[in-house]
Design a protein around this motif. Structure first.
Motif, short mmCIF file in Angstrom:
data_model
loop_
_atom_site.label_atom_id
_atom_site.label_comp_id
_atom_site.label_asym_id
_atom_site.label_seq_id
_atom_site.Cartn_x
_atom_site.Cartn_y
_atom_site.Cartn_z
N ALA A 122 0.84 -1.00 0.14
CA ALA A 122 -0.13 0.20 0.12
C ALA A 122 0.94 1.20 0.05
O ALA A 122 0.60 2.16 -0.75
CB ALA A 122 -0.92 -0.03 1.22
N ALA A 123 1.88 1.28 0.66
CA ALA A 123 2.74 2.25 0.53
C ALA A 123 3.28 2.69 -0.79
O ALA A 123 3.51 3.65 -1.14
CB ALA A 123 3.95 2.42 1.92
N ARG A 124 3.79 1.41 -1.27
CA ARG A 124 4.57 1.58 -2.60
C ARG A 124 3.61 2.34 -3.65
O ARG A 124 4.16 2.97 -4.43
CB ARG A 124 4.84 0.25 -2.96
N ALA A 125 2.28 1.84 -3.44
CA ALA A 125 1.37 2.13 -4.31
C ALA A 125 0.78 3.43 -4.14
O ALA A 125 -0.14 4.02 -5.09
CB ALA A 125 0.21 0.93 -4.51
N GLY A 126 0.98 4.04 -2.99
CA GLY A 126 0.40 5.44 -2.38
C GLY A 126 -0.92 5.37 -1.87
O GLY A 126 -1.74 6.23 -2.13
N ASN A 127 -1.47 4.35 -1.32
CA ASN A 127 -2.87 3.88 -0.93
C ASN A 127 -2.86 4.57 0.38
O ASN A 127 -2.81 3.62 1.34
CB ASN A 127 -3.22 2.46 -1.23
N ALA A 185 7.22 4.38 0.17
CA ALA A 185 6.48 5.78 -0.23
C ALA A 185 7.31 6.54 -0.77
O ALA A 185 7.15 7.08 -1.84
CB ALA A 185 5.74 6.07 0.74
N ALA A 186 8.46 7.04 -0.21
CA ALA A 186 9.29 8.00 -0.77
C ALA A 186 10.06 7.73 -1.78
O ALA A 186 10.07 8.74 -2.71
CB ALA A 186 10.35 8.37 0.56
N MET A 187 10.52 6.49 -2.05
CA MET A 187 10.99 6.12 -3.26
C MET A 187 10.26 6.24 -4.34
O MET A 187 10.62 6.56 -5.48
CB MET A 187 11.67 4.82 -3.08
N HIS A 188 8.80 6.21 -4.07
CA HIS A 188 8.08 5.91 -5.27
C HIS A 188 7.28 7.28 -5.56
O HIS A 188 6.27 7.35 -6.33
CB HIS A 188 7.10 4.74 -5.24
N THR A 218 1.08 9.66 0.99
CA THR A 218 1.33 8.33 1.79
C THR A 218 2.69 8.61 3.00
O THR A 218 2.33 8.18 3.74
CB THR A 218 1.77 7.14 1.07
N VAL A 219 3.53 9.21 2.46
CA VAL A 219 4.69 9.66 3.48
C VAL A 219 4.18 10.44 4.33
O VAL A 219 4.54 10.17 5.62
CB VAL A 219 5.75 10.51 2.49
N GLY A 220 3.36 11.35 4.26
CA GLY A 220 2.71 12.20 5.17
C GLY A 220 1.84 11.45 6.12
O GLY A 220 1.83 11.75 7.53
N LEU A 228 2.05 8.25 6.89
CA LEU A 228 3.01 7.31 7.71
C LEU A 228 3.52 7.98 8.85
O LEU A 228 3.67 7.74 9.68
CB LEU A 228 3.79 6.76 6.75
N LEU A 229 4.03 9.38 8.39
CA LEU A 229 4.70 10.11 9.41
C LEU A 229 3.54 10.40 10.44
O LEU A 229 3.89 10.48 11.71
CB LEU A 229 5.24 11.31 8.96
N ALA A 230 2.28 10.78 10.22
CA ALA A 230 1.27 10.97 11.27
C ALA A 230 0.95 9.58 11.98
O ALA A 230 0.71 9.98 13.14
CB ALA A 230 0.03 11.59 10.31
N LEU A 231 1.18 8.66 11.38
CA LEU A 231 0.82 7.44 12.09
C LEU A 231 2.09 6.85 13.21
O LEU A 231 2.09 5.82 13.61
CB LEU A 231 0.49 6.29 11.19
#
Length: 75
Positions: A14-19, A47-50, A55-57, A59-62
């Protein structure tokens, strides 16, 4: 107790796909936000690599730890 491996794999995908909504749901279900895949990458790294900035935001919020990713890359 069920294995968290399927949750972790799903979180990486999901992170890789931006979901971002799926990332949120998987973490709420018990996926560890800083879990690493077989190559040592966290969902935040993927997420950052893609280029998945939303999604980066998410993940940071989580609670994803940016410092851990930097230490791994530099270290």
């Amino acid at each position: 107790m069920a294995s968290r491996a399927p949750l972790s794999r799903g979180l990486h995908d999901a992170a890789r796909a931006g979901n971002a909504p799926q990332v949120h749901n998987l973490v709420r279900q018990g996926a560890a936000v800083d879990t690493r895949d077989s190559a040592g990458r966290t969902p935040l790294m993927l997420a950052a690599m893609h280029g998945q900035t939303t999604t980066v935001g998410q993940l940071l919020a989580l609670g994803a730890q940016l410092g851990r990713d930097l230490e791994t890359q530099l270290g």
